[in-house]
Design a protein around this motif. Structure first.
Motif, PDB file in Angstrom:
ATOM      1  N   THR A 145      56.104  37.370  46.423  1.00 48.33           N
ATOM      2  CA  THR A 145      54.874  37.746  45.725  1.00 48.33           C
ATOM      3  C   THR A 145      53.663  37.633  46.639  1.00 48.33           C
ATOM      4  OG1 THR A 145      55.840  37.029  43.630  1.00 48.33           O
ATOM      5  CG2 THR A 145      53.453  37.276  43.703  1.00 48.33           C
ATOM      6  N   ARG A 152      50.394  44.900  45.939  1.00 46.32           N
ATOM      7  CA  ARG A 152      49.948  44.528  44.597  1.00 46.32           C
ATOM      8  C   ARG A 152      48.595  43.827  44.715  1.00 46.32           C
ATOM      9  NH1 ARG A 152      53.053  47.613  42.083  1.00 46.32           N
ATOM     10  NH2 ARG A 152      55.189  47.027  41.703  1.00 46.32           N
ATOM     11  N   ARG A 181      44.639  40.185  40.997  1.00 51.98           N
ATOM     12  CA  ARG A 181      44.521  39.983  39.544  1.00 51.98           C
ATOM     13  C   ARG A 181      45.718  40.549  38.787  1.00 51.98           C
ATOM     14  NH1 ARG A 181      39.181  41.903  37.473  1.00 51.98           N
ATOM     15  NH2 ARG A 181      39.354  43.421  39.118  1.00 51.98           N
ATOM     16  N   PHE A 182      46.339  41.612  39.289  1.00 52.07           N
ATOM     17  CA  PHE A 182      47.554  42.148  38.677  1.00 52.07           C
ATOM     18  C   PHE A 182      48.665  41.103  38.729  1.00 52.07           C
ATOM     19  CE2 PHE A 182      51.715  44.123  39.211  1.00 52.07           C
ATOM     20  CZ  PHE A 182      51.808  44.912  38.071  1.00 52.07           C
ATOM     21  N   LEU A 183      48.836  40.479  39.890  1.00 52.08           N
ATOM     22  CA  LEU A 183      49.876  39.455  40.044  1.00 52.08           C
ATOM     23  C   LEU A 183      49.581  38.240  39.171  1.00 52.08           C
ATOM     24  CD1 LEU A 183      50.397  39.787  43.893  1.00 52.08           C
ATOM     25  CD2 LEU A 183      52.011  40.482  42.104  1.00 52.08           C
ATOM     26  N   GLN A 193      47.838  38.330  36.250  1.00 50.88           N
ATOM     27  CA  GLN A 193      48.028  38.734  34.860  1.00 50.88           C
ATOM     28  C   GLN A 193      49.507  38.778  34.482  1.00 50.88           C
ATOM     29  OE1 GLN A 193      45.894  42.423  34.802  1.00 50.88           O
ATOM     30  NE2 GLN A 193      43.920  41.437  34.407  1.00 50.88           N
ATOM     31  N   ASN A 194      50.363  39.110  35.445  1.00 46.17           N
ATOM     32  CA  ASN A 194      51.799  39.177  35.193  1.00 46.17           C
ATOM     33  C   ASN A 194      52.488  37.834  35.400  1.00 46.17           C
ATOM     34  OD1 ASN A 194      52.027  41.905  34.419  1.00 46.17           O
ATOM     35  ND2 ASN A 194      51.747  42.500  36.543  1.00 46.17           N
ATOM     36  N   GLY A 195      51.710  36.795  35.688  1.00 43.81           N
ATOM     37  CA  GLY A 195      52.262  35.455  35.835  1.00 43.81           C
ATOM     38  C   GLY A 195      53.028  35.218  37.117  1.00 43.81           C
ATOM     39  N   ARG A 196      52.865  36.099  38.086  1.00 40.71           N
ATOM     40  CA  ARG A 196      53.601  35.953  39.345  1.00 40.71           C
ATOM     41  C   ARG A 196      52.851  35.078  40.346  1.00 40.71           C
ATOM     42  NH1 ARG A 196      55.639  41.322  41.415  1.00 40.71           N
ATOM     43  NH2 ARG A 196      56.853  39.929  42.731  1.00 40.71           N
ATOM     44  N   GLN A 251      49.607  32.002  40.545  1.00 38.11           N
ATOM     45  CA  GLN A 251      48.616  31.150  39.913  1.00 38.11           C
ATOM     46  C   GLN A 251      47.533  30.916  40.948  1.00 38.11           C
ATOM     47  OE1 GLN A 251      50.591  27.589  38.683  1.00 38.11           O
ATOM     48  NE2 GLN A 251      51.621  28.579  36.972  1.00 38.11           N
TER      49      GLN A 251
END
Length: 118
Positions: free
Chosen positions: A69, A78, A81-83, A85-88, A90
């Motif tokens: 990730t 990626r 903020r996309f990562l 929002q998808n919980g990938r 923190q």
């Protein structure tokens, strides 16, 4: 992971338009935590380098995620903020810092094919 970070640092140094974003920041420490790996990058005075002097005072940002990730983030594949929002990923940082980092990662897309990583 270190090779990806080094490529990111090199890319920032090559891009004057990206370095101009860093001139507005006092001093920011980005701490990447990927499993057992901990890498600290400092953004200061238009430069982006690995942390060498832990005695300085910094605004701190922590990014937690698996290596794949973080590589997607650094390669610009990626967005930050996309990562998140998808919980990938923190991320512990202010919203302003998040926006700055997202711009830096996106504008310094690394060619991962030349690194033979992804």
């Amino acid at each position: 992971m270190m090779e990806m970070i080094q490529s990111f640092l090199t890319k920032v140094k090559e891009c004057n338009h990206v370095r101009s974003l860093l001139n507005k920041e006092d001093c920011l420490l980005v701490h990447f935590i990927c499993g057992q790996q901990n890498i600290e990058v400092i953004l200061k005075n238009g430069e982006c380098t690995l942390l060498h002097d832990p005695s300085e005072s910094f605004i701190k940002c922590e990014i937690y995620g698996d290596e794949e990730t973080v590589e997607q983030l650094l390669s610009g594949e990626r967005k930050l903020r996309f990562l998140m929002q998808n919980g990938r990923l923190q991320v512990m940082a202010s919203f302003r810092t998040l926006l700055l980092l997202e711009a830096l990662f996106y504008l310094t897309k690394i060619d991962t094919k030349s690194l033979n990583i992804i």
